[in-house]
Design an enzyme around this catalytic site. Structure first.
Site, PDB file in Angstrom:
ATOM      1  N   SER B 154       4.812  13.264   0.959  1.00  0.00           N
ATOM      2  CA  SER B 154       4.634  12.225   1.968  1.00  0.00           C
ATOM      3  C   SER B 154       5.681  11.114   1.790  1.00  0.00           C
ATOM      4  O   SER B 154       6.873  11.406   1.741  1.00  0.00           O
ATOM      5  CB  SER B 154       3.201  11.691   1.846  1.00  0.00           C
ATOM      6  OG  SER B 154       2.886  10.846   2.892  1.00  0.00           O
ATOM      7  N   ARG B 224      -8.426   2.207   5.381  1.00  0.00           N
ATOM      8  CA  ARG B 224      -8.553   3.423   4.583  1.00  0.00           C
ATOM      9  C   ARG B 224      -9.344   4.501   5.322  1.00  0.00           C
ATOM     10  O   ARG B 224      -9.019   5.676   5.273  1.00  0.00           O
ATOM     11  CB  ARG B 224      -9.236   3.092   3.249  1.00  0.00           C
ATOM     12  CG  ARG B 224      -9.409   4.281   2.343  1.00  0.00           C
ATOM     13  CD  ARG B 224      -8.082   4.955   2.054  1.00  0.00           C
ATOM     14  NE  ARG B 224      -8.218   5.993   1.048  1.00  0.00           N
ATOM     15  CZ  ARG B 224      -7.201   6.703   0.596  1.00  0.00           C
ATOM     16  NH1 ARG B 224      -5.986   6.481   1.055  1.00  0.00           N
ATOM     17  NH2 ARG B 224      -7.385   7.615  -0.298  1.00  0.00           N
ATOM     18  N   ASP B 319      -1.282  20.071   8.481  1.00  0.00           N
ATOM     19  CA  ASP B 319      -0.870  18.675   8.341  1.00  0.00           C
ATOM     20  C   ASP B 319      -0.312  18.189   9.683  1.00  0.00           C
ATOM     21  O   ASP B 319       0.753  18.621  10.109  1.00  0.00           O
ATOM     22  CB  ASP B 319       0.213  18.593   7.253  1.00  0.00           C
ATOM     23  CG  ASP B 319       0.656  17.164   6.974  1.00  0.00           C
ATOM     24  OD1 ASP B 319       0.268  16.245   7.727  1.00  0.00           O
ATOM     25  OD2 ASP B 319       1.406  16.972   5.994  1.00  0.00           O
ATOM     26  N   HIS B 352      -2.884  16.759   5.697  1.00  0.00           N
ATOM     27  CA  HIS B 352      -1.843  16.095   4.913  1.00  0.00           C
ATOM     28  C   HIS B 352      -2.218  15.999   3.432  1.00  0.00           C
ATOM     29  O   HIS B 352      -1.367  16.089   2.557  1.00  0.00           O
ATOM     30  CB  HIS B 352      -1.605  14.702   5.503  1.00  0.00           C
ATOM     31  CG  HIS B 352      -0.449  13.972   4.891  1.00  0.00           C
ATOM     32  ND1 HIS B 352       0.822  14.510   4.825  1.00  0.00           N
ATOM     33  CD2 HIS B 352      -0.355  12.744   4.315  1.00  0.00           C
ATOM     34  CE1 HIS B 352       1.634  13.649   4.232  1.00  0.00           C
ATOM     35  NE2 HIS B 352       0.947  12.581   3.917  1.00  0.00           N
ATOM     36  N   ASP B 353      -3.505  15.831   3.178  1.00  0.00           N
ATOM     37  CA  ASP B 353      -3.980  15.702   1.792  1.00  0.00           C
ATOM     38  C   ASP B 353      -3.741  16.952   0.952  1.00  0.00           C
ATOM     39  O   ASP B 353      -3.867  16.905  -0.269  1.00  0.00           O
ATOM     40  CB  ASP B 353      -5.480  15.383   1.776  1.00  0.00           C
ATOM     41  CG  ASP B 353      -5.732  13.882   1.666  1.00  0.00           C
ATOM     42  OD1 ASP B 353      -4.739  13.136   1.516  1.00  0.00           O
ATOM     43  OD2 ASP B 353      -6.894  13.465   1.739  1.00  0.00           O
TER      44      ASP B 353
END
Lengths: 199, 374
Positions: B154, B224, B319, B352-353
């Site tokens: 990222s 968050r 992602d 994405h994680d």
């Protein structure tokens, strides 16, 4: 089922013969990277391989091949015109969907194109067809229900495609069990190798 | 086969730079500190060092624990350690907390020597370029002339790209995971919502809240929660939570009804307690600003002209914040320059994680790539 290219390496020296030393080569469907490795040793080439199967991709990586996991069915947008000396499609064309499109893309990206494929006009295949079953052979080891092959063709079919699309055949070689076949190649040849350029 | 081991107890170190750092914004940081950690041993030739760059919410604490009581290890502990894919028996691994961070490097929380108070909102915004310049100073102080690799996911991947552009002679490999050559409008938009939620939180007090009783947690919490949604895929949320309820039946109140709500609230609360609001908005700014090609795709090939390092680029199918197509832009620009590159697109559900997960194929690739390096 994965395409195992290790069984048929006798075509490597012929491909190497058509590749100039120090060429920049793109191998579409590079499998475990053996062909590129062979060309590195024999012809000191540089280049890239494209492979979508994760296991084969990793085998190529372990050999130090510059291997890219992209879908060639979508063309070759990552590559500029004439950016390679040679683009190779070895025993992969029969499993492609956009066959014509990919050949055009190869000739856009490469100055020279090498295509190899199992000849569906081979007499053993023809006999099996007459017997009423889908052909199976050394070059076509699959059953109809698990074959990745969707666009099988004969040497005559491929010649016709080259003619209609104005691909110039620089060399053509037909092999059966490592021996060159010149007598009725479309009947007695198991594997066809073409060296093409754009007219 | 030797078994994977954990790294054990680790300790941070401080690099103090007295050389002024000219930031991209034009501001000058007269002196600064970088907190960092190292794992493994630097060999005699000093050629086995790997720099790991952190993303938005990461820091220098990559692996191991600070004490036996420490609940969780560093953020990339599944990758880094003895016999792990980034093997600390072979490599000397370095993690640095970026400027603007709040874990010990100079940032809004640290003391401004001139005012003798925390910098707060006055700490200048540092960019990816500034971070890499400061990393280079630290690496030089360790007498490492050439890094074996710079790796990051990222925002960390952007730093790896920047390293290859700015210091072509100083690294052999760049490993760029789930990254992009710049952010899309949609990505910037998500970042702006996150920033606005923090900046408009009354407790934020324009960034000057250090030492105060009430800390700005409400905005950070929402930021968050938003981020978390976008780092996951629809599929993984569906399979993990679906429409599962907290109670047997609907309550017809505004309290949490669904498991996903409860999960997001928990994640938001936890993060808001641990993370710094000023740092969060600065990290998102660094993401927004990074654009080595100045918005022109064709330019990227020109910008990559001087690159000498080899590349491994990895993306994940699910992602959607840093999609495989963005990685392919990097691949294309590298190909235009005949750079050695490997590119993998990994089928993974977690969005994405995924770059933080221990997905077998992903780790096998990294392991093989690092194995070939030495």
């Amino acid at each position: 089922m994965k395409l195992n290219k290790n069984n048929h390496r006798y075509d490597f020296p012929i491909i190497a013969n058509w590749v100039n030393s120090n060429s920049k080569v793109l191998d579409l469907g590079c499998g475990d990277g053996e062909l590129l490795n062979y060309l590195k040793k024999e012809r000191n080439i540089t280049g890239y391989g494209i492979e979508k199967d994760p296991d084969n991709w990793l085998k190529s990586l372990k050999k130090g091949i510059n291997v890219l996991q992209v879908d060639i069915e979508a063309g070759l947008p990552e590559f500029e015109d004439n950016s390679f000396d040679v683009v190779i499609l070895s025993k992969t064309i029969q499993s492609m969907h956009n066959t014509e499109e990919i050949l055009n893309e190869m000739l856009r990206v490469g100055k020279q194109v090498i295509v190899t494929f199992p000849n569906f006009g081979y007499w053993r295949d023809r006999i099996q067809s007459i017997q009423g079953v889908m052909p199976k052979s050394k070059e076509l080891p699959y059953s109809w229900f698990n074959t990745p092959n969707v666009h099988l063709c004969t040497i005559k079919d491929f010649d016709d495609l080259c003619k209609s699309n104005q691909y110039e055949i620089v060399n053509r070689l037909v092999l059966t069990d490592n021996k060159s076949v010149s007598f009725f190649p479309n009947l007695f040849g198991a594997l066809a190798l073409y060296n093409l350029v754009n007219r | 086969m030797t078994s994977k081991k954990n790294i054990g107890i680790v300790k941070s170190k401080i690099f103090k730079s007295l050389n002024p750092l000219k930031l991209q914004s034009g501001e000058i940081l007269e002196e600064y500190n970088l907190i960092y950690e190292t794992y493994g041993t630097l060999n005699k030739k000093k050629d086995n060092a790997v720099l790991v760059c952190h993303a938005l919410s990461g820091n220098h604490h990559l692996a191991g624990r600070y004490s036996l009581k420490d609940k969780s290890p560093g953020w990339w502990d599944n990758l880094i350690g003895p016999n792990k894919p980034l093997d600390t028996n072979k490599f000397f691994v370095i993690g640095i907390n970026n400027l603007g961070g709040s874990d010990g490097s100079s940032g809004p929380k640290s003391i401004n020597k001139q005012t003798k108070k925390p910098w707060g909102a006055d700490f200048p915004i540092a960019t990816v370029e500034d971070w890499v310049d400061s990393h280079e100073a630290l690496i030089t102080s360790l007498n490492i002339s050439k890094l074996s690799a710079v790796i990051g996911g990222s925002l960390g991947g952007m730093q790896a790209i920047q390293w290859a552009i700015k210091f072509p002679e100083r690294l052999k490999h760049a490993v760029v995971i789930a990254a992009a050559p710049n952010l899309t409008a949609q990505n910037i938009a998500f970042n702006e919502v996150a920033r606005q939620s923090i900046i408009t939180d009354p407790d934020f007090n324009k960034g000057n809240y250090y030492g105060k009783k009430i800390q700005p947690r409400r905005g950070l919490r929402i930021a968050r929660m938003l981020g978390h949604i976008t780092y996951l895929s629809d599929d993984v949320m569906g399979s993990k939570f679906g429409r599962k309820l907290k109670h047997k039946n609907y309550q017809y109140t505004f309290n949490t009804e669904f498991e996903i709500e409860s999960y997001l609230n928990y994640q938001g609360d936890k993060f808001a307690k641990e993370f710094d609001a000023n740092t969060y908005i600065r990290m998102t700014k660094a993401l927004d600003y990074y654009d080595p090609a100045n918005g022109k795709r064709r330019n990227l090939s020109k910008v990559f002209k001087k690159i000498k390092s080899k590349f491994l680029v990895i993306s994940f199918t699910s992602d959607w914040r840093f999609s495989p197509n963005r990685s392919k832009e990097i691949v294309k620009a590298l190909l235009d320059n005949n750079i050695d590159i490997k590119y993998a697109e990994i089928t993974a559900a977690s969005g994405h994680d995924a770059f933080l997960m221990e997905e077998p194929r992903y780790h096998a690739i990294l392991q093989s790539y690092f194995n070939k390096m030495l």
